[in-house]
Design a protein around this motif. Structure first.
Motif, PDB file in Angstrom:
ATOM      1  N   PRO A  12       0.834  -1.209   0.000  1.00 18.22           N
ATOM      2  CA  PRO A  12       0.000   0.000   0.000  1.00 18.22           C
ATOM      3  C   PRO A  12       0.869   1.259   0.000  1.00 18.22           C
ATOM      4  O   PRO A  12       2.013   1.251   0.468  1.00 18.22           O
ATOM      5  CB  PRO A  12      -0.817  -0.121   1.293  1.00 18.22           C
ATOM      6  CG  PRO A  12      -0.730  -1.556   1.684  1.00 18.22           C
ATOM      7  CD  PRO A  12       0.600  -2.047   1.188  1.00 18.22           C
ATOM      8  N   VAL A  13       0.311   2.331  -0.529  1.00 13.39           N
ATOM      9  CA  VAL A  13       1.010   3.615  -0.524  1.00 13.39           C
ATOM     10  C   VAL A  13       0.965   4.179   0.893  1.00 13.39           C
ATOM     11  O   VAL A  13      -0.109   4.305   1.492  1.00 13.39           O
ATOM     12  CB  VAL A  13       0.350   4.592  -1.515  1.00 13.39           C
ATOM     13  CG1 VAL A  13       1.023   5.952  -1.447  1.00 13.39           C
ATOM     14  CG2 VAL A  13       0.416   4.031  -2.926  1.00 13.39           C
ATOM     15  N   THR A  14       2.100   4.511   1.438  1.00 11.66           N
ATOM     16  CA  THR A  14       2.156   5.071   2.786  1.00 11.66           C
ATOM     17  C   THR A  14       1.722   6.530   2.774  1.00 11.66           C
ATOM     18  O   THR A  14       1.658   7.176   1.718  1.00 11.66           O
ATOM     19  CB  THR A  14       3.571   4.954   3.358  1.00 11.66           C
ATOM     20  OG1 THR A  14       4.456   5.772   2.566  1.00 11.66           O
ATOM     21  CG2 THR A  14       4.057   3.512   3.326  1.00 11.66           C
ATOM     22  N   ALA A  15       1.432   7.045   3.947  1.00 16.22           N
ATOM     23  CA  ALA A  15       1.025   8.450   4.055  1.00 16.22           C
ATOM     24  C   ALA A  15       2.141   9.380   3.584  1.00 16.22           C
ATOM     25  O   ALA A  15       1.876  10.407   2.937  1.00 16.22           O
ATOM     26  CB  ALA A  15       0.631   8.763   5.499  1.00 16.22           C
ATOM     27  N   ASP A  16       3.390   9.048   3.896  1.00 18.65           N
ATOM     28  CA  ASP A  16       4.507   9.895   3.450  1.00 18.65           C
ATOM     29  C   ASP A  16       4.612   9.892   1.925  1.00 18.65           C
ATOM     30  O   ASP A  16       4.867  10.938   1.312  1.00 18.65           O
ATOM     31  CB  ASP A  16       5.815   9.398   4.070  1.00 18.65           C
ATOM     32  CG  ASP A  16       5.873   9.650   5.571  1.00 18.65           C
ATOM     33  OD1 ASP A  16       5.133  10.534   6.049  1.00 18.65           O
ATOM     34  OD2 ASP A  16       6.643   8.949   6.259  1.00 18.65           O
ATOM     35  N   GLU A  33      -4.932  25.526  -0.603  1.00 21.15           N
ATOM     36  CA  GLU A  33      -6.107  24.656  -0.520  1.00 21.15           C
ATOM     37  C   GLU A  33      -5.731  23.239  -0.088  1.00 21.15           C
ATOM     38  O   GLU A  33      -6.520  22.551   0.575  1.00 21.15           O
ATOM     39  CB  GLU A  33      -6.822  24.608  -1.876  1.00 21.15           C
ATOM     40  CG  GLU A  33      -7.580  25.866  -2.252  1.00 21.15           C
ATOM     41  CD  GLU A  33      -6.673  26.952  -2.793  1.00 21.15           C
ATOM     42  OE1 GLU A  33      -5.442  26.707  -2.853  1.00 21.15           O
ATOM     43  OE2 GLU A  33      -7.162  28.033  -3.162  1.00 21.15           O
ATOM     44  N   TRP A  34      -4.540  22.781  -0.460  1.00 18.25           N
ATOM     45  CA  TRP A  34      -4.134  21.421  -0.146  1.00 18.25           C
ATOM     46  C   TRP A  34      -3.455  21.300   1.219  1.00 18.25           C
ATOM     47  O   TRP A  34      -3.235  20.180   1.697  1.00 18.25           O
ATOM     48  CB  TRP A  34      -3.192  20.882  -1.215  1.00 18.25           C
ATOM     49  CG  TRP A  34      -3.888  20.406  -2.449  1.00 18.25           C
ATOM     50  CD1 TRP A  34      -4.149  21.119  -3.570  1.00 18.25           C
ATOM     51  CD2 TRP A  34      -4.438  19.103  -2.660  1.00 18.25           C
ATOM     52  NE1 TRP A  34      -4.815  20.360  -4.485  1.00 18.25           N
ATOM     53  CE2 TRP A  34      -5.007  19.100  -3.959  1.00 18.25           C
ATOM     54  CE3 TRP A  34      -4.502  17.936  -1.910  1.00 18.25           C
ATOM     55  CZ2 TRP A  34      -5.641  17.994  -4.496  1.00 18.25           C
ATOM     56  CZ3 TRP A  34      -5.127  16.820  -2.449  1.00 18.25           C
ATOM     57  CH2 TRP A  34      -5.687  16.853  -3.721  1.00 18.25           C
ATOM     58  N   LEU A  61      -2.728  17.735   3.436  1.00 19.85           N
ATOM     59  CA  LEU A  61      -1.376  17.245   3.710  1.00 19.85           C
ATOM     60  C   LEU A  61      -1.121  17.157   5.206  1.00 19.85           C
ATOM     61  O   LEU A  61      -0.473  16.213   5.692  1.00 19.85           O
ATOM     62  CB  LEU A  61      -0.352  18.156   3.041  1.00 19.85           C
ATOM     63  CG  LEU A  61      -0.463  18.307   1.518  1.00 19.85           C
ATOM     64  CD1 LEU A  61       0.656  19.191   0.986  1.00 19.85           C
ATOM     65  CD2 LEU A  61      -0.437  16.947   0.842  1.00 19.85           C
ATOM     66  N   ALA A  62      -1.654  18.123   5.944  1.00 15.37           N
ATOM     67  CA  ALA A  62      -1.488  18.085   7.400  1.00 15.37           C
ATOM     68  C   ALA A  62      -2.210  16.886   8.010  1.00 15.37           C
ATOM     69  O   ALA A  62      -1.706  16.236   8.937  1.00 15.37           O
ATOM     70  CB  ALA A  62      -2.011  19.389   8.010  1.00 15.37           C
ATOM     71  N   GLU A  63      -3.400  16.581   7.504  1.00 16.42           N
ATOM     72  CA  GLU A  63      -4.151  15.421   7.996  1.00 16.42           C
ATOM     73  C   GLU A  63      -3.384  14.123   7.737  1.00 16.42           C
ATOM     74  O   GLU A  63      -3.327  13.231   8.604  1.00 16.42           O
ATOM     75  CB  GLU A  63      -5.519  15.378   7.310  1.00 16.42           C
ATOM     76  CG  GLU A  63      -6.347  14.152   7.593  1.00 16.42           C
ATOM     77  CD  GLU A  63      -6.988  14.164   8.972  1.00 16.42           C
ATOM     78  OE1 GLU A  63      -7.522  13.126   9.387  1.00 16.42           O
ATOM     79  OE2 GLU A  63      -6.940  15.233   9.636  1.00 16.42           O
ATOM     80  N   ALA A 113      -0.904  20.077  -4.942  1.00 15.54           N
ATOM     81  CA  ALA A 113      -0.366  21.130  -4.080  1.00 15.54           C
ATOM     82  C   ALA A 113       0.646  22.003  -4.793  1.00 15.54           C
ATOM     83  O   ALA A 113       0.942  23.107  -4.330  1.00 15.54           O
ATOM     84  CB  ALA A 113       0.265  20.507  -2.833  1.00 15.54           C
ATOM     85  N   ALA A 114       1.186  21.548  -5.888  1.00  9.52           N
ATOM     86  CA  ALA A 114       2.135  22.376  -6.634  1.00  9.52           C
ATOM     87  C   ALA A 114       1.440  23.580  -7.253  1.00  9.52           C
ATOM     88  O   ALA A 114       2.068  24.631  -7.451  1.00  9.52           O
ATOM     89  CB  ALA A 114       2.813  21.548  -7.723  1.00  9.52           C
TER      90      ALA A 114
END
Length: 670
Positions: free
Chosen positions: A288-292, A309-310, A314-316, A303-304
């Motif tokens: 699975p893709v990790t949060a990082d 708005e993002w 990202l903080a969550e 976010a770029a």
């Protein structure tokens, strides 16, 4: 061609040739010294009959020549297949990533089987997307099963594997070919099914395709074992279970045959627990893709452009790496979906209010079509997001079967997927109208001559062949493997022209010269030695244009044309046929000469429907499904591919992802 069928084809060819020769001799003798019901035949009638018999024999000889082309060299067939795989690889890779060329470098690990024997694994596997070819080459035998959760990137990994292996393969290594398993039924052997896909998806001749499969010069990369059955139907007696049993028997000499297979983890675990997994294979499990990883990917995508708005999203992810949002975005597909859905509009923080992973997915999918449509390329096929949603939902529902949802949408098979009761009725009605027109013309001009009788018999045969296409098991008398052309303005036309002139200068220029002379003879006035029939010249020009188009693209791999090429060529041939039917009568349209007008309309219509029945049934299905589907469906699907809603696989369209297809079935209305 089935195993052992070559001798049968040769015997039937000799019998067909002998029958045609006997028919020709009998017809000529009858014409030279015969009588019909009205008495002795006039010289002109005998001449017409001789011409008719010669035309029938000549046409049959031409069709037999086209049908039985000389066998292709094995090395040339391998090279042709490799070029075709490369031709479709890059566009499919871009469309599968939503127009971006940067994929998440997913990681994986080789997972040992719970029971049974497995392949010898690499000494130090890399376990990364970029190194999957190296890991595969180290397997002994070269059998690999790719498993992962829904949306984990199994198809992405398979596409990357095909592209990379085809780029670095040696001449002795097989050509990797990605094929969806959804349409493999239990009544067809794996070798026959694989051969059929090489013919259908990549334009190989039947003999060449079968020789490559028999020589094991094709590495089947089989996608979607879990898509062969419906929910909860996985077991040894399911389609997937029987497919695994057939794949286990696939061998290369005395060794297990090389192959690559993708399947969802849960379904393959059930098959393995029942003892239905493939022996001597290595199982690769995508992590699975990790949060990082998700944060790094979104920082480079959404976010770029819109960092403010993002920022909450990202903080969550950083604060709760095991939370609902992190679990919902733990696959490459969901991450790409999130980046696309909130790329230029909307508030991505809406995802934070979801309490379940399914809610996150539904919100992303609800924005998916609108987000892609807002910045998709303009052009033919584009319409409002609501209409796009409804059209795609109709197609998604049509691809749902008793065994689950099929992934391949082939235009030639679309009429069979839609409710086609009315389509069959319209098809039969058109056949009867054409037959009535031709029959009326013959009856009005009936003189009891042999030529009249022969034309009546021929039209009756054409009516039977044309009407037979509404039967599901209708025989395919002619297989149009080259019944396809690229879009007008495509650079493939220049490639085809150069290949035709370079490879067969004489065989190309001589027919062109003869065609120009024929058109000039028909169109020039009688005072110049011509026929003085410009309408015939124009009609012949359209027909010759179709033949020239097929000649130009004959050297190009069919897969490079795209799935819409079949419908495009059908439309061009229909237009040329209609031109001939309307222009051949010439001045008879201005005077009441009903037989001269009706016969070309009915005769050309019946011949076209008899030879291009699947295309005619496809058109009838679209006519009876308006306005839910556009009449120019191929143009709409091509635009959907360019927008990122669909993708292509050989000559088939596919939805961007299985989850998107299933969501459309559950939400047919916007």
């Amino acid at each position: 061609m089935p195993d052992g069928g070559r001798g049968g084809w040769m015997v039937r060819g000799w019998l067909l040739g002998a029958g045609l020769l006997a028919l020709g001799v009998a017809g000529v003798l009858w014409a030279l010294d015969g009588e019909d019901a009205a008495g002795p035949m006039e010289l002109s009638e005998r001449t017409d009959l001789i011409a008719m018999v010669c035309a029938v024999i000549g046409g049959a000889a031409v069709l037999a020549t086209l049908w039985r082309r000389p066998e292709e060299d094995s090395a040339a067939a391998v090279a042709r297949l490799a070029r075709a795989v490369r031709a479709v690889g890059e566009p499919q890779w871009s469309s599968s990533l939503g127009g971006d060329l940067k994929a998440i470098d997913v990681t994986f690990a080789f997972r040992p089987y719970g029971t049974g024997r497995a392949a010898e694994l690499p000494a130090s596997p890399a376990g990364r997307l970029e190194k999957v070819v190296d890991d595969y080459r180290a397997l002994r035998p070269r059998r690999m099963v790719i498993t992962g959760e829904p949306g984990a990137g199994k198809t992405i990994l398979a596409r990357k594997f095909v592209m990379e292996l085809n780029r670095v393969r040696t001449e002795s290594e097989p050509v990797p070919v990605l094929i969806s398993l959804a349409d493999w039924g239990g009544g067809e052997s794996f070798v026959d099914w694989l051969t059929r896909h090489l013919q259908r998806d990549f334009g190989l001749r039947a003999v060449s395709a079968r020789s490559l499969v028999d020589a094991r010069m094709v590495l089947p990369v089989l996608d979607g074992l879990d898509e062969m059955d419906g929910e909860g139907e996985v077991g040894l007696e399911s389609r997937a279970g029987r497919a695994l049993e057939a794949l286990a028997r696939y061998q290369d000499g005395i060794e297990p045959g090389p192959l690559v297979l993708t399947c969802r983890t849960r379904e393959y675990d059930q098959l393995e627990a029942a003892g239905g997994h493939i022996l001597d294979a290595a199982r690769l499990e995508i992590a699975p893709v990790t949060a990082d990883q998700a944060v790094r990917y979104l920082e480079q995508r959404g976010a770029a452009r819109r960092p403010a708005e993002w920022a909450p999203v990202l903080a969550e992810l950083r604060a709760y790496p095991g939370g609902v949002l992190a679990r919902a975005l733990s696959t490459p597909w969901r991450l790409t979906l999130a980046a696309v859905a909130y790329d230029r509009a909307g508030d991505p923080a809406e995802m934070l209010t979801a309490v379940r992973e399914r809610e996150v997915a539904d919100r992303l999918l609800a924005r998916f079509i609108g987000a892609l449509t807002s910045h998709a390329p303009s052009g033919a096929g584009r319409c409002s997001p609501d209409r796009i949603h409804r059209r795609l939902a109709v197609l998604a529902a049509a691809m749902t079967t008793a065994h689950g949802a099929d992934s391949d949408l082939v235009l030639e098979q679309l009429a069979g997927r839609l409710r086609r009761g009315w389509a069959k009725a319209v098809h039969l009605a058109v056949c009867l109208v054409c037959a009535a027109a031709a029959g009326t013309a013959i009856a009005l001009n009936w003189e009891g001559a042999g030529i009249d009788l022969m034309m009546a018999v021929l039209m009756s045969g054409m009516l039977a062949l044309a009407a037979m296409h509404v039967v599901d098991s209708a025989p395919r008398l002619l297989v149009f493997t080259r019944f396809a052309v690229p879009p007008f303005g495509s650079p493939l036309w220049r490639v085809g022209w150069a290949a035709s002139v370079r490879v067969g200068r004489t065989s190309f220029l001589l027919p062109c010269g003869v065609s120009v002379l024929a058109v000039w003879f028909l169109g020039s006035p009688r005072s110049w030695g011509g026929a003085g029939a410009p309408h015939m010249a124009i009609a012949l020009t359209g027909f010759l244009g179709v033949l020239l188009s097929n000649f130009l693209v004959d050297k190009i791999e069919l897969a490079a044309f795209g799935p819409s090429a079949w419908a495009r060529m059908g439309a061009a041939t229909a237009a040329a046929t209609a031109m001939m039917a309307l222009l051949v009568p010439g001045g008879a349209w201005a005077r009441p000469d009903l037989p001269v007008v009706l016969f070309p309309l009915g005769a050309f219509g019946l011949v076209f429907i008899a030879l291009a029945g699947p295309w005619c049934l496809y058109v009838c299905a679209l006519l009876t499904h308006r306005p839910r589907l556009p009449f120019r469906l191929a143009r709409f699907l091509d635009w959907s591919v360019s927008a990122g809603l669909m993708r292509t696989s050989g000559v088939a369209y596919q939805f961007r992802h299985r989850e998107f297809q299933e969501w459309l079935v559950r939400h047919p209305a916007p």
